[in-house]
Write an enzyme that holds these catalytic residues in place. Sequence first.
Site, mmCIF file in Angstrom:
data_model
loop_
_atom_site.group_PDB
_atom_site.id
_atom_site.type_symbol
_atom_site.label_atom_id
_atom_site.label_comp_id
_atom_site.label_asym_id
_atom_site.label_seq_id
_atom_site.Cartn_x
_atom_site.Cartn_y
_atom_site.Cartn_z
ATOM 1 N N GLY A 128 -12.581 -7.918 59.670
ATOM 2 C CA GLY A 128 -13.183 -8.295 60.957
ATOM 3 C C GLY A 128 -14.636 -7.863 61.054
ATOM 4 N N LYS A 142 -6.565 -4.005 51.033
ATOM 5 C CA LYS A 142 -6.374 -4.047 52.476
ATOM 6 C C LYS A 142 -5.344 -2.993 52.819
ATOM 7 C CE LYS A 142 -7.284 -5.695 56.496
ATOM 8 N NZ LYS A 142 -7.288 -7.027 57.061
ATOM 9 N N SER A 156 -10.501 -2.345 53.301
ATOM 10 C CA SER A 156 -10.623 -2.610 54.732
ATOM 11 C C SER A 156 -9.271 -2.419 55.381
ATOM 12 C CB SER A 156 -11.186 -4.013 54.999
ATOM 13 O OG SER A 156 -10.404 -4.984 54.382
ATOM 14 N N GLY A 164 -17.135 -3.231 56.594
ATOM 15 C CA GLY A 164 -17.596 -1.912 57.033
ATOM 16 C C GLY A 164 -16.680 -0.794 56.581
ATOM 17 N N GLY A 191 -18.777 3.648 46.795
ATOM 18 C CA GLY A 191 -20.199 3.951 46.688
ATOM 19 C C GLY A 191 -20.474 5.286 47.363
ATOM 20 N N GLY A 216 -23.831 4.277 51.330
ATOM 21 C CA GLY A 216 -23.971 3.090 50.489
ATOM 22 C C GLY A 216 -22.623 2.536 50.089
HETATM 23 CA CA LIG Z 1 -19.897 4.765 50.701
#
Ligand SMILES: [Ca+2]
Lengths: 367, 367, 367, 367
Positions: D84, D161, D225, D342, D348, D352
Amino acid sequence: MLLRREAQAFRLPMAGPDDASGLVALVEDGALDPALIVAILGKTEGNGCVNDFSRGYAVSALRAALGRWLDAAALDRIAMVMSGGTEGALSPHMLVLAARPAPPNAAPGPALALGRCVTRDLAPYEIGRPAQIALAAEGVRAAMADAGVDEPETVHFAQVKVPLLSAAQIAAGGTAAADTLKSMGLSRGAAALGVGVALGEIDEADAMAAAVGAAPLWSARASCSAGVELKGMEVVVLGMSPAWAGPLRIDHAVMADGLDTDPVRAALRRLGARFDGQLPPHEAARVRAVLAKAEAPRSGAVRGWRHTMLDDSDISATRHARAFAAGALAAQIGHAALFVSGGAEHQGPDGGGPCAILYDASDKDSQ
Amino acid sequence: MLLRREAQAFRLPMAGPDDASGLVALVEDGALDPALIVAILGKTEGNGCVNDFSRGYAVSALRAALGRWLDAAALDRIAMVMSGGTEGALSPHMLVLAARPAPPNAAPGPALALGRCVTRDLAPYEIGRPAQIALAAEGVRAAMADAGVDEPETVHFAQVKVPLLSAAQIAAGGTAAADTLKSMGLSRGAAALGVGVALGEIDEADAMAAAVGAAPLWSARASCSAGVELKGMEVVVLGMSPAWAGPLRIDHAVMADGLDTDPVRAALRRLGARFDGQLPPHEAARVRAVLAKAEAPRSGAVRGWRHTMLDDSDISATRHARAFAAGALAAQIGHAALFVSGGAEHQGPDGGGPCAILYDASDKDSQ
Amino acid sequence: MLLRREAQAFRLPMAGPDDASGLVALVEDGALDPALIVAILGKTEGNGCVNDFSRGYAVSALRAALGRWLDAAALDRIAMVMSGGTEGALSPHMLVLAARPAPPNAAPGPALALGRCVTRDLAPYEIGRPAQIALAAEGVRAAMADAGVDEPETVHFAQVKVPLLSAAQIAAGGTAAADTLKSMGLSRGAAALGVGVALGEIDEADAMAAAVGAAPLWSARASCSAGVELKGMEVVVLGMSPAWAGPLRIDHAVMADGLDTDPVRAALRRLGARFDGQLPPHEAARVRAVLAKAEAPRSGAVRGWRHTMLDDSDISATRHARAFAAGALAAQIGHAALFVSGGAEHQGPDGGGPCAILYDASDKDSQ
Amino acid sequence: MLLRREAQAFRLPMAGPDDASGLVALVEDGALDPALIVAILGKTEGNGCVNDFSRGYAVSALRAALGRWLDAAALDRIAMVMSGGTEGALSPHMLVLAARPAPPNAAPGPALALGRCVTRDLAPYEIGRPAQIALAAEGVRAAMADAGVDEPETVHFAQVKVPLLSAAQIAAGGTAAADTLKSMGLSRGAAALGVGVALGEIDEADAMAAAVGAAPLWSARASCSAGVELKGMEVVVLGMSPAWAGPLRIDHAVMADGLDTDPVRAALRRLGARFDGQLPPHEAARVRAVLAKAEAPRSGAVRGWRHTMLDDSDISATRHARAFAAGALAAQIGHAALFVSGGAEHQGPDGGGPCAILYDASDKDSQ
Ligand SMILES: [Ca+2]
Ligand SMILES: [Ca+2]
Ligand SMILES: [Ca+2]
Ligand SMILES: [Ca+2]
């Protein structure tokens, strides 16, 4: 007495927008015949504004669930009115209204009567304009006929679900509103003027000439909400009729602002409730539904004190207004499973709105 | 009788966070001596959460305005407690509390008594931990001494403004909370436990051992709010004392949830108010302040119905809770210039909070 | 050569809206004479919409801080343009622009030239209408005269801070907008049309007849932002002039949409920057300011793909647009201390906006 | 060569969360055999946080649409990963990945390889804890086996997911997180640690002992996510394999922060793209997908400049971060139909995240 009907009203909690499990259980338990459902009014937990997909998701889930028993044509006859926004302690729930042949021993009427109508689709350029007013009036009259209610004054609530404009439609030009959120207000307002015309509250010529959203004309019984998931209007009319039987009653009040609860208390007493402060549990249990509209006064003040709802760029004014009125009403009723809907243009005065109450008067009738 | 004091309370509308014009007018009109101000409690129109600059802006404006009459040291002695968030119809306003020598003809006490204390600064690692609990308790006792109130049971309200952690402080490590919003809750909760200890409501050992924010311990009279604009705690205590005179009275109630208004109605009646539904205007005029705390129940439900406040990623739960409780209280009082503050950790039970009322009993005293 | 001026530009981080400590340090260190400040442009961390008090708070703090050295009249001559909204990684900061007598060894011009003007107050009914267009054009011409810039084509940036309507003014009637957020757009748009007229980009008659906010007329160099904290307009003009000396240069680009960064890269190269992908640190250090406008295309799509900014009732489109364009520009420059401002009505094409760059060409000049 | 497979990738616009019309058209046109679909990754237009129903609504619509051709068991085998949040100009779209037998004339590999796995359900107490890490690692290995990819270093992207905790589950106790939003981060972080273990990037013992969400361990290829609509984990692995044929290639980069686009430009060049500033249209057309993770640095700063994302109580940090990184990436690619997701805990470095690119190297292969 052979043709008497009896209204049924079920209030069911929803664990999410796609939760139709309560409805399925009712049918499986034999308490509800899905073919007799007239309307489903839901409070879903989106933002109640433009990008509120909880409404469409709920309708999609309801259709899938009822699809076990009903075909598409039968599903289309059920008015599914999802109102987004469960601010404050408002609880996601649905109100299922059905009409069955009255059993022989049903309490005599007058009792709650139900009717519905789905209008033709509106063209984008009609939204918020006289064409919508006229169509809404026509829809209310058709729903009254469906309910067998002839007298406008015995209608206590007319719920109209209306479409809104998309950004794409606005970009194409010719529409009454320049942004989507604004189109929701114009669409609700035009429908409310139509209700007022049909119920004899607003002169037809005045309504047609009115600046939608600004003119000081209003209905005391209209409740309009907007959603992206439809193109026409869905009308549900609730009234009192001697042709209907059973223990359910309806009455209404007009709140002058979001905290104007004394008229609601008076309506509760007219329906038979006895209470001092908040309704005691045995009275609260009789209240099958509270259907209210809330909005922020354009004047910028409530009872002389400035409010900030219209200047808040973080939270839509409709969300503020629903949360606040919900608190005021919940303090009377004793819980927050209330159908408080935002945006009350031409529904009650500026800053206020109608409030209808369904009440189960079992036993009290014979008193 | 020579040393009797009298509390004054003024409720002033604010046209914006930086609007101190009402206060300036009071002073210029001679109604208020700025040197006698004990505390200023303001509801400002930010989000009431981390990045709410309306609080600091208001304090800055108040200090600039009062700087015409008071030096920095005198300004520092005034507790300026700004609570952000005017959701629903809540109206931005300030409550100015002052203590003057009682005039000879002042109504005899017991009457409203005021006291204050500003604690030392808290280190980031102390926030939300036992050190803050102990410091808050110490601050309450100092404020009681300042008020001349010896008996904890005659304290009806203890307002504590607390600091929160910044993202930078959290990044530096060693803090009790991992995000800024969370730190606001821990800081409010620790201060409330401290109030409960000082007022004899919570056992000191229990408080020190408690999981802040989770333990089922609470004060019925604590009201804590957090803001970025301070490092220590500002405590204001309101109670009833025979050493104070004048018509102002205070009492309190505990709301079990945001719609639990019957205890508030009972407190109003104890203070002398007479009413059926909503307060009539002449009674509303006597209510000088309503100071309440609101929060979303962690249980996920209110009176058995699911609420969505804690699952809403668009609007903070504190904002939902304030709007809703504000509606419930405004429906009792008759307007929304109420000091409803969010985040009631250890202030009243989970989902509920204390509510204090200042009432002007002029004339009623002699009845 | 005796009368040459030299522009100074300082970019200072802000720890909060009220943080003027960087500016105070500059003055105390002798790097900046406060009497020579022409303008202060700030990005503050509010929502950038109606109830963004971070702007007024910052202005209040700047005036208090500079009040140590400047009297009220001198403070009033400094254009303080606070633009709210630091979405994404945008960093709260201020850009201080000053004009000093050029030292004898200053690099010869043409160089960055600065001018300013504060217009008379606008009446509520003038906002968003031809009167505002004409007044903005007049203000730009006055600012050009102040800068000693005669040729409109050597102006690269005209910043105009404009007022908006309050809910109370709208309720009083006669205004161009029916809600406060809408009034921000109309006010920015009218000012931008005025800039275009003054800079010879838009025909005066066309501008006066234009539907503000809808007509396809735009300036490539206007940057307008709205705030509650002023009633007139504050204009700052940045251009290149042979009458100014020193290493600072300015050029501009027009972004067709929020991701149209190749024109910005071309402008950087015209200014002398050498780079392949992102600016290397030694080039980034030369970029003293990036001043850009961002907005959501009314068409509903960017490069043929639907966007959702205008249908989002949780986050204002201006906030989406700023965050996105900030990312696009930061990817070129190498950091996000950029002055990206929202709402680009008549500032660049629909969905796009102007982007001006201040560049320190020290040493490069002699190449 | 008989058993070679070829990956297909289709990027389809969505007019709303329930819009599966593009997918239906692909099937009806014969371009896609629904039985060969491996995964559908969608960017839907909710808030991407807890109460984002656009994800579940999209999955519901996809299942209904594909139900014309596939039974429930076949539907369950398709990984449907809805992310989303379409902040900024991000465009709602879906990426459909399918695996078909390679036609005889398919370009020789190595080429894009696809694999998938759906894990067992997680118990509430396992979320964010070692049990989830281990289960995610197991799921990645199973998906690699499904893809026929043996070497961890040839995996360029592992999408997982994950479920989150509901308020009700948290209220029941024993969970790793005390609020729903926090549980999303812990669940994503634990899964990313599992990916890192499976791909040989993180030592298994270190991962099991790590403080999820805080430890400085990360995968360069994990993308996780969270959504309310599932209880187990859905894993999709994308890599390069000599057992696969056709023109599609994949490579990845790690962005050190949201504006760190030079590594992405380098990856594009490794894949064969030729460009100076932004990709020219003929190169942009070859980029079939950009899959990136974005987040706000916990340090509170980006490249030394303070950001406000973590202090913003109006907009979740994940929304800020997506909008910003989307702008940075769109400025490279030339449009915003990008899968930017997000919450990049352990994906990372802090602040980042990984970025993978699917590229169609047709014709370039023979160069
Ligand atoms: Ca990160
Ligand atoms: Ca109304
Ligand atoms: Ca509490
Ligand atoms: Ca523009």
